[in-house]
Design a protein around this motif. Structure first.
Motif, PDB file in Angstrom:
ATOM      1  N   GLN A 107       0.862  -1.187   0.000  1.00 53.49           N
ATOM      2  CA  GLN A 107       0.000   0.000   0.000  1.00 53.49           C
ATOM      3  C   GLN A 107       0.893   1.230   0.000  1.00 53.49           C
ATOM      4  OE1 GLN A 107      -2.635  -1.390   3.322  1.00 53.49           O
ATOM      5  NE2 GLN A 107      -4.237  -0.830   1.870  1.00 53.49           N
ATOM      6  N   SER A 108       1.408   1.514  -1.203  1.00 56.54           N
ATOM      7  CA  SER A 108       2.347   2.611  -1.394  1.00 56.54           C
ATOM      8  C   SER A 108       2.234   3.064  -2.836  1.00 56.54           C
ATOM      9  CB  SER A 108       3.769   2.127  -1.097  1.00 56.54           C
ATOM     10  OG  SER A 108       4.725   3.047  -1.588  1.00 56.54           O
ATOM     11  N   SER A 109       2.750   4.254  -3.106  1.00 59.78           N
ATOM     12  CA  SER A 109       2.749   4.738  -4.482  1.00 59.78           C
ATOM     13  C   SER A 109       3.971   4.262  -5.262  1.00 59.78           C
ATOM     14  CB  SER A 109       2.702   6.262  -4.506  1.00 59.78           C
ATOM     15  OG  SER A 109       3.844   6.788  -3.855  1.00 59.78           O
ATOM     16  N   PHE A 110       4.905   3.567  -4.571  1.00 58.11           N
ATOM     17  CA  PHE A 110       6.124   3.120  -5.229  1.00 58.11           C
ATOM     18  C   PHE A 110       5.827   1.940  -6.141  1.00 58.11           C
ATOM     19  CE2 PHE A 110      10.519   2.718  -5.951  1.00 58.11           C
ATOM     20  CZ  PHE A 110      10.840   1.376  -5.929  1.00 58.11           C
ATOM     21  N   LEU A 111       6.350   1.983  -7.366  1.00 57.67           N
ATOM     22  CA  LEU A 111       6.134   0.920  -8.346  1.00 57.67           C
ATOM     23  C   LEU A 111       7.460   0.632  -9.033  1.00 57.67           C
ATOM     24  CD1 LEU A 111       2.839   2.368  -9.847  1.00 57.67           C
ATOM     25  CD2 LEU A 111       3.008   0.368  -8.352  1.00 57.67           C
ATOM     26  N   ASP A 112       8.053  -0.494  -8.689  1.00 59.67           N
ATOM     27  CA  ASP A 112       9.363  -0.845  -9.236  1.00 59.67           C
ATOM     28  C   ASP A 112       9.205  -1.588 -10.549  1.00 59.67           C
ATOM     29  OD1 ASP A 112      12.397  -1.509  -7.667  1.00 59.67           O
ATOM     30  OD2 ASP A 112      11.927  -2.274  -9.666  1.00 59.67           O
ATOM     31  N   PRO A 113       9.888  -1.186 -11.603  1.00 62.37           N
ATOM     32  CA  PRO A 113       9.771  -1.896 -12.882  1.00 62.37           C
ATOM     33  C   PRO A 113      10.620  -3.173 -12.973  1.00 62.37           C
ATOM     34  CG  PRO A 113      11.253  -0.037 -13.114  1.00 62.37           C
ATOM     35  CD  PRO A 113      10.709   0.023 -11.705  1.00 62.37           C
ATOM     36  N   GLY A 114      11.320  -3.481 -11.931  1.00 65.48           N
ATOM     37  CA  GLY A 114      12.177  -4.654 -11.958  1.00 65.48           C
ATOM     38  C   GLY A 114      11.400  -5.948 -11.809  1.00 65.48           C
ATOM     39  N   TYR A 115      11.779  -6.915 -12.618  1.00 66.49           N
ATOM     40  CA  TYR A 115      11.096  -8.211 -12.622  1.00 66.49           C
ATOM     41  C   TYR A 115      11.085  -8.849 -11.249  1.00 66.49           C
ATOM     42  CZ  TYR A 115      10.605 -13.206 -13.641  1.00 66.49           C
ATOM     43  OH  TYR A 115      10.211 -14.520 -13.641  1.00 66.49           O
ATOM     44  N   HIS A 116      12.198  -8.800 -10.526  1.00 62.56           N
ATOM     45  CA  HIS A 116      12.333  -9.544  -9.280  1.00 62.56           C
ATOM     46  C   HIS A 116      11.608  -8.889  -8.111  1.00 62.56           C
ATOM     47  CE1 HIS A 116      15.105 -12.414 -10.984  1.00 62.56           C
ATOM     48  NE2 HIS A 116      15.755 -11.429 -11.545  1.00 62.56           N
ATOM     49  N   TRP A 117      11.105  -7.690  -8.287  1.00 64.24           N
ATOM     50  CA  TRP A 117      10.420  -6.989  -7.194  1.00 64.24           C
ATOM     51  C   TRP A 117       9.024  -7.526  -6.963  1.00 64.24           C
ATOM     52  CZ3 TRP A 117       6.412  -3.178  -6.739  1.00 64.24           C
ATOM     53  CH2 TRP A 117       6.464  -2.415  -5.570  1.00 64.24           C
ATOM     54  N   TRP A 118       8.431  -8.103  -8.022  1.00 62.24           N
ATOM     55  CA  TRP A 118       7.042  -8.538  -7.962  1.00 62.24           C
ATOM     56  C   TRP A 118       6.938  -9.959  -7.419  1.00 62.24           C
ATOM     57  CZ3 TRP A 118       3.377  -4.914  -8.866  1.00 62.24           C
ATOM     58  CH2 TRP A 118       3.851  -3.702  -9.358  1.00 62.24           C
ATOM     59  N   SER A 119       5.840 -10.211  -6.652  1.00 63.85           N
ATOM     60  CA  SER A 119       5.761 -11.433  -5.862  1.00 63.85           C
ATOM     61  C   SER A 119       5.001 -12.568  -6.547  1.00 63.85           C
ATOM     62  CB  SER A 119       5.075 -11.123  -4.529  1.00 63.85           C
ATOM     63  OG  SER A 119       5.740 -10.089  -3.843  1.00 63.85           O
ATOM     64  N   TYR A 120       3.966 -12.239  -7.273  1.00 61.91           N
ATOM     65  CA  TYR A 120       3.087 -13.275  -7.834  1.00 61.91           C
ATOM     66  C   TYR A 120       2.872 -13.008  -9.317  1.00 61.91           C
ATOM     67  CZ  TYR A 120       2.108 -13.728  -2.872  1.00 61.91           C
ATOM     68  OH  TYR A 120       2.234 -13.875  -1.513  1.00 61.91           O
ATOM     69  N   TRP A 121       2.683 -14.088 -10.072  1.00 65.46           N
ATOM     70  CA  TRP A 121       2.571 -13.992 -11.525  1.00 65.46           C
ATOM     71  C   TRP A 121       1.422 -14.835 -12.051  1.00 65.46           C
ATOM     72  CZ3 TRP A 121       5.734 -10.855 -14.410  1.00 65.46           C
ATOM     73  CH2 TRP A 121       6.814 -10.293 -13.732  1.00 65.46           C
ATOM     74  N   GLY A 122       0.807 -14.342 -13.129  1.00 60.94           N
ATOM     75  CA  GLY A 122      -0.158 -15.128 -13.855  1.00 60.94           C
ATOM     76  C   GLY A 122       0.525 -15.974 -14.916  1.00 60.94           C
ATOM     77  N   GLN A 123      -0.288 -16.684 -15.712  1.00 66.54           N
ATOM     78  CA  GLN A 123       0.239 -17.595 -16.718  1.00 66.54           C
ATOM     79  C   GLN A 123       0.457 -16.934 -18.066  1.00 66.54           C
ATOM     80  OE1 GLN A 123       1.249 -20.859 -16.069  1.00 66.54           O
ATOM     81  NE2 GLN A 123       1.021 -19.969 -14.041  1.00 66.54           N
TER      82      GLN A 123
END
Length: 126
Positions: A102-118
Motif C-alpha cells: 500500500q504505497s505509491s512506489f512501483l518498481d519496474p524490476g522483474y524480481h520486485w514482484w511477488s506473484y505472476w499469472g500464466q
C-alpha cells in the motif's frame, strides 16, 4: 494463495487495439500493486506498466507511453491494460504480476514482484 488470470489477448492488425484483463482471487485485491510485463520469444521479460493499490499512481515503460493505459476496478478485483496503436514489436506474451504493497512506489524490476499469472498471447500482424 494469490491467483492471477490474464485474458483478452489475441491477433490484431498493426494500429489496432486490445484490452487485456488481469483477474485476481485469493487476496484482498485492493492492498496489492499490479503490473504488466511482456516477453517476446528469445527475449527477457520486460516491464510494461504498473498501478498502485489505490490506482493513484501509475508507471509506464517508455515504449508504451501514450499508447497503453493501465487501470483497475477494485470492486471487480481486476486490472486492465488498454493497448492502442499496436505495433509489431508489441507482439509478446503478456503477464500480470502482483505485490502486496500500500504505497505509491512501483518498481519496474522483474524480481520486485511477488506473484505472476500464466500469461496471454498478443500477436500484432502487419
Amino acid at each position: 494463495q494469490v491467483q492471477l488470470v490474464e485474458s483478452g489477448g489475441g491477433l490484431v492488425h498493426t494500429g489496432g487495439s486490445l484490452r487485456l484483463s488481469c483477474a485476481a482471487s485469493g487476496v484482498t485485491f485492493s492492498s496489492y500493486a499490479i503490473a504488466w510485463f511482456r516477453q517476446a520469444p528469445g527475449r527477457d521479460r520486460d516491464f510494461v506498466a504498473a498501478i498502485s493499490w489505490s490506482g493513484g499512481s501509475t508507471n509506464y515503460a517508455d515504449s508504451v507511453k501514450g499508447r497503453f493505459t493501465i487501470s483497475r476496478d477494485n470492486a471487480k478485483n481486476t486490472v486492465y491494460l488498454q493497448a492502442n496503436s499496436l505495433k509489431s514489436e508489441d507482439t509478446a506474451v503478456y503477464y500480470c504480476a502482483a505485490k502486496p504493497l500500500q504505497s505509491s512506489f512501483l518498481d519496474p524490476g522483474y524480481h520486485w514482484w511477488s506473484y505472476w499469472g500464466q500469461g496471454t498471447q498478443v500477436t500484432v500482424s502487419s
